[in-house]
Design an enzyme around this catalytic site. Structure first.
Site, PDB file in Angstrom:
ATOM      1  CG  ASP A  76      -1.878   1.121   1.272  1.00  0.00           C
ATOM      2  OD1 ASP A  76      -2.629   1.286   0.292  1.00  0.00           O
ATOM      3  OD2 ASP A  76      -1.902   1.856   2.275  1.00  0.00           O
ATOM      4  CD  GLU A  98      -1.984   2.745  -3.456  1.00  0.00           C
ATOM      5  OE1 GLU A  98      -2.119   3.559  -4.408  1.00  0.00           O
ATOM      6  OE2 GLU A  98      -1.691   3.083  -2.299  1.00  0.00           O
ATOM      7  CG  ASP A 126      -8.960   3.312   0.109  1.00  0.00           C
ATOM      8  OD1 ASP A 126      -9.471   3.016   1.191  1.00  0.00           O
ATOM      9  OD2 ASP A 126      -7.728   3.472  -0.040  1.00  0.00           O
TER      10      ASP A 126
END
Length: 499
Positions: free
Chosen positions: A295, A342, A395
């Site tokens: 991430d 990401e 998200d």
């Protein structure tokens, strides 16, 4: 990381599964999901981070970077192992959405009982594996020690503890370990039970041709065993409080940016120890999953540092990250890295160069594609081959929720681009993701069910009503599996499955 054959997957965190005891777990419903995925031709099960969470349920700020979430342990399996009685399973919370406080209140005492039973039964069939786990994973005792101190101090953050234990003076640590011996022993047993059950889940997945696709948060929680046990690896002051905290700068989505509040790394300290902590962290993630997403990858190139006293992210500044040195160390220790970066948000040429030198694929998100620019990288015809295509991630809003909230211009561009009238827009977008030139494509369970914004997993910037969506029993039925499989086959994503 070498190119892979075309694959398709499902994004669904195990907490979202039905059944369980107030929260999804790795038991029977997980097996049923894997059976559904096999029928649907999906070879990747993408998960959110697996670490232990706080009352808000956020998996992106774990209190232990190496531990698993004990709430994912299947209590039914503990009955089968003789570590619980069947009567222990009565009275569980039964809610349509996850209530982390209620789930912990129910499962916590039962996990503690099972851990005690395992520790006391020297002839239990799991004892050899338990002993091996303790030998091979000394970090588990450190995490259990941290948790024991927190219980003893009623949840007070570690930087408020007495100086001797806060700063880990050897005599204070030895005394503390002796005082908390039983708690530490049981805490390690709970971690073992998670590890044992998770490895069985991975075996069940492999039998069905499904790889587990994990997630590694870039940061850890400030009040974590990682910051307590290794404060020199973080940018902390003499009072052990962060001097600067994490976040992202203002952008089109937020005029004030996002202030996440995690402590930042002292990258020079990590480099001096050969990035040993990051190597152990990734090694542990890959012991649980076949591949992982990291991430907020851009922070390895440069990260946004916000003064601790600032109310929002506008006062922050860019600081250089570890760059290629980190990935050289990881590659030397672990070999080719099955990692996805990401790379959403503020991405510049330096981030792209780091991804290229580390040979890592990125992400493509259809919801970001329709601004009217034919060169927009998120449009399917512009997707990179070494990437994972999504309609949206955890998200984002669901596909249907996004469509309903999109402006008239965006909806017109979508209809024009795909040559559709929009009456079945969610499946039009699913088809587009699976048709993408990207090697991998992942669809959320909510989109397979064509659910609206009420099923959104997370809204960045909000601290309530996140991470609690749950799948209804039987919602993923054979009709939907067959519809997915047809598209997976049309776009050449069945061949990568191991039957």
């Amino acid at each position: 990381m070498p190119r892979t054959a075309r694959q398709a997957g499902l994004l669904l965190h195990p907490t979202c599964l039905p059944g369980g005891h107030g929260i999804g777990d790795v038991g029977g419903e997980a097996t049923r999901l894997l059976d559904w995925m096999a029928r649907a031709g999906l070879g990747l099960w993408q998960l959110l981070p697996l670490g232990p969470v706080g009352p808000d349920g956020s998996p992106y700020s774990p209190w232990s970077a190496l531990s698993g979430n004990p709430l994912l342990i299947d209590l039914h399996a503990l009955v089968v192992e003789g570590l619980l009685e069947r009567s222990d399973l009565s009275g569980a919370p039964n809610r349509d959405r996850v209530d982390y406080v209620a789930a912990l209140a129910f499962k916590g005492p039962r996990l503690w009982k099972a851990a005690g039973a395992l520790c006391d039964a020297s002839d239990h069939r799991l004892q050899p594996a338990f002993q091996a786990f303790q030998r091979d994973n000394p970090w588990a005792a450190e995490a259990a020690h941290f948790a024991a101190e927190q219980v003893d101090r009623r949840g007070a953050p570690w930087w408020t503890w007495p100086v001797a234990i806060r700063d880990r003076h050897s005599r204070a640590l030895a005394t503390s370990r002796q005082r908390h011996g039983e708690r530490i022993r049981r805490g390690v047993a709970v971690e073992f039970l998670f590890d044992h059950q998770w490895r069985d889940l991975r075996r069940r997945a492999a039998e069905r041709g499904v790889q587990l696709f994990g997630d590694v948060p870039i940061y850890v929680g400030g009040d974590s065993v990682d910051t307590w046990a290794g404060p020199d690896r973080f940018a902390l002051g003499d009072d052990r409080m962060p001097t600067e905290v994490s976040g992202v700068p203002p952008d089109a989505f937020s005029a004030t940016g996002q202030r996440w509040g995690n402590p930042l790394y002292d990258w020079a300290a990590h480099e001096r120890e050969g990035f040993a902590w990051w190597t152990l962290r990734l090694q542990r993630a890959l012991a649980l999953c076949d591949l992982v997403r990291i991430d907020h990858f851009r922070a390895f190139s440069a990260y946004w540092a916000i003064p601790t006293s600032a109310e929002d992210a506008r006062a922050g500044a860019w600081r250089p990250g570890p760059g290629q040195a980190l990935f050289d160390a990881l590659g030397a220790a672990l070999g080719p890295l099955p990692v996805v970066a990401e790379d959403l948000g503020t991405i510049d040429a330096d981030v792209r160069a780091l991804m290229a030198s580390a040979q890592l694929p990125g992400m493509e998100v259809l919801q970001f594609a329709f601004d009217g620019d034919p060169h927009n990288g998120y449009l399917p015809h512009n997707h990179r081959r070494r990437a994972v295509a999504y309609i949206g991630t955890h998200d984002n809003n669901t596909a249907l929720g996004w469509w309903r909230e999109a402006g008239d211009q965006v909806r017109h561009r979508v209809r024009t681009y795909f040559g559709v009238d929009g009456h079945d827009i969610v499946w039009d977008l699913i088809r587009a993701a699976l048709a993408s030139t990207a090697d991998r494509a992942v669809i959320t369970a909510q989109d397979v069910l064509a659910l609206g914004a009420e099923a959104r997993m997370n809204t960045p910037g909000l601290t309530v009503d996140n991470w609690n969506w749950r799948l209804r029993p039987g919602a993923l039925d054979t009709r939907r599996a067959d519809r997915v499989r047809t598209l997976v086959g049309i776009y050449g994503r069945l061949e990568a499955r191991v039957s």
